[in-house]
Design a protein around this motif. Structure first.
Motif, PDB file in Angstrom:
ATOM      1  N   PHE A 121       1.108  -1.290   0.056  1.00 41.33           N
ATOM      2  CA  PHE A 121      -0.230  -0.680   0.090  1.00 41.33           C
ATOM      3  C   PHE A 121       0.674   1.574   0.163  1.00 41.33           C
ATOM      4  O   PHE A 121       1.871   0.978   0.665  1.00 41.33           O
ATOM      5  N   SER A 122      -0.047   2.515  -0.343  1.00 41.94           N
ATOM      6  CA  SER A 122       0.930   4.373  -1.231  1.00 41.94           C
ATOM      7  C   SER A 122       0.918   3.694   0.881  1.00 41.94           C
ATOM      8  O   SER A 122       0.100   3.601   1.656  1.00 41.94           O
ATOM      9  N   ALA A 123       1.287   5.520   0.990  1.00 41.56           N
ATOM     10  CA  ALA A 123       0.628   6.184   1.926  1.00 41.56           C
ATOM     11  C   ALA A 123      -0.923   6.418   1.990  1.00 41.56           C
ATOM     12  O   ALA A 123      -1.175   6.614   1.171  1.00 41.56           O
ATOM     13  N   PRO A 124      -1.690   7.038   3.190  1.00 37.61           N
ATOM     14  CA  PRO A 124      -2.869   6.816   3.013  1.00 37.61           C
ATOM     15  C   PRO A 124      -3.285   8.307   2.234  1.00 37.61           C
ATOM     16  O   PRO A 124      -2.569   9.462   2.726  1.00 37.61           O
ATOM     17  N   ALA A 125      -4.157   8.409   1.899  1.00 35.98           N
ATOM     18  CA  ALA A 125      -5.069   9.548   1.642  1.00 35.98           C
ATOM     19  C   ALA A 125      -5.825   9.929   2.297  1.00 35.98           C
ATOM     20  O   ALA A 125      -6.424  11.651   1.989  1.00 35.98           O
ATOM     21  N   THR A 126      -6.366   9.360   2.352  1.00 37.61           N
ATOM     22  CA  THR A 126      -7.944   9.132   3.092  1.00 37.61           C
ATOM     23  C   THR A 126      -8.136   8.437   4.421  1.00 37.61           C
ATOM     24  O   THR A 126      -7.213   7.613   4.280  1.00 37.61           O
TER      25      THR A 126
END
Length: 277
Positions: A121-126
């Motif tokens: 996973f990437s860093a969270p957007a929300t």
């Protein structure tokens, strides 16, 4: 009821992403070691399962919108300097398609321990949690209800999109009520509005769209404590090099910090409300 102030605040954070990306995309594309395959192909493929306002698709034109679609488009065009291609999929296949290289990024994927076994996973957007929308005139739903126990009763039907994070979340806590699993957002809303279902389980931001579009009858039950509180991010394959992940994380982080994501969320919510009038 949905904490509108909180959701609006989150929405503003997400909305900012689009503007910031377009106006000031980081110059990561100069790093020749990252995203080489995508640059060689000239296109970034984004796996798209519809879940407004995260990912939306115009049924007439096939055009994608929503704040995660905007994030993916801007990452492709402004960071990687390639075209974007949205690949239709379902929530049941959103992870498997990524693993089998049918696309490069899965959009709006909830970061769960189960999924972390299969993809990164990437860093969270929300962030995300599950809420329930119901008809405020439905006698089966107690006024002021705020717990799962108050709705988990025989004779109550809960509609949910099959294969989604909210499907998994309610399956773990609903013991007596019936779960009606349907293929898409349109089907779950129709089930609620036609009274075939008593409640609709969906993401908090998505349910906010429904209650704001139909304030005359729609109400929201926000469970206490929050149900399935998670981060929402881009899914990427396990074999993605660390440099590629770092580039994507820097991009997402900059958009969140700048307020671009909030602005994108707000724009997506407003677009949905206009479309539903």
């Amino acid at each position: 009821m949905v904490r509108l102030a909180h959701l609006t605040r989150r929405a503003f954070l997400c909305l900012a992403v689009a503007s910031a990306v377009v106006a000031g995309a980081p110059a990561h594309a100069d790093d020749a070691s990252a995203w080489q395959g995508v640059r060689k192909a000239g296109v970034l493929r984004c796996g798209a399962a519809v879940a407004p306002p995260y990912v939306m698709r115009d049924p007439k034109t096939g055009e994608y919108s929503g704040f995660f679609a905007d994030l993916c488009r801007n990452f492709a065009q402004n960071v990687l300097k390639v075209k974007v291609e949205f690949v239709d999929t379902s929530w049941d296949n959103i992870v498997a398609g990524l693993q089998s290289d049918k696309w490069d990024l899965s959009m709006a994927l909830n970061d769960t321990p189960e999924r972390e076994k299969a993809v990164s996973f990437s860093a969270p957007a929300t962030d995300y949690n599950v809420s329930f929308v119901y008809n405020k005139n439905n006698p089966k739903i107690p006024k002021g209800a705020h717990t799962i126990a108050e709705i988990d009763k025989p004779g109550v039907t809960v509609a949910v999109m099959s294969g989604t994070a909210q499907d998994k979340a309610i399956s773990a806590v609903i013991r007596q009520a019936q779960i009606m699993r349907l293929p898409g957002n349109d089907e779950t809303r129709l089930a609620l509005m036609s009274k075939r279902a008593d409640l609709l389980a969906d993401a908090n931001i998505t349910n906010m769209l429904l209650t704001e579009a139909h304030p005359e009858w729609a109400a929201t039950l926000q469970p206490t404590p929050p149900l399935a509180q998670q981060e929402v991010a881009f899914g990427i394959r396990k074999d993605t090099p660390a440099a590629d992940i770092a580039m994507l994380n820097k991009y997402v982080g900059e958009q969140v910090k700048s307020g671009a994501v909030d602005r994108l969320i707000k724009s997506s919510v407003q677009a949905m409300l206009v479309a539903n009038k």
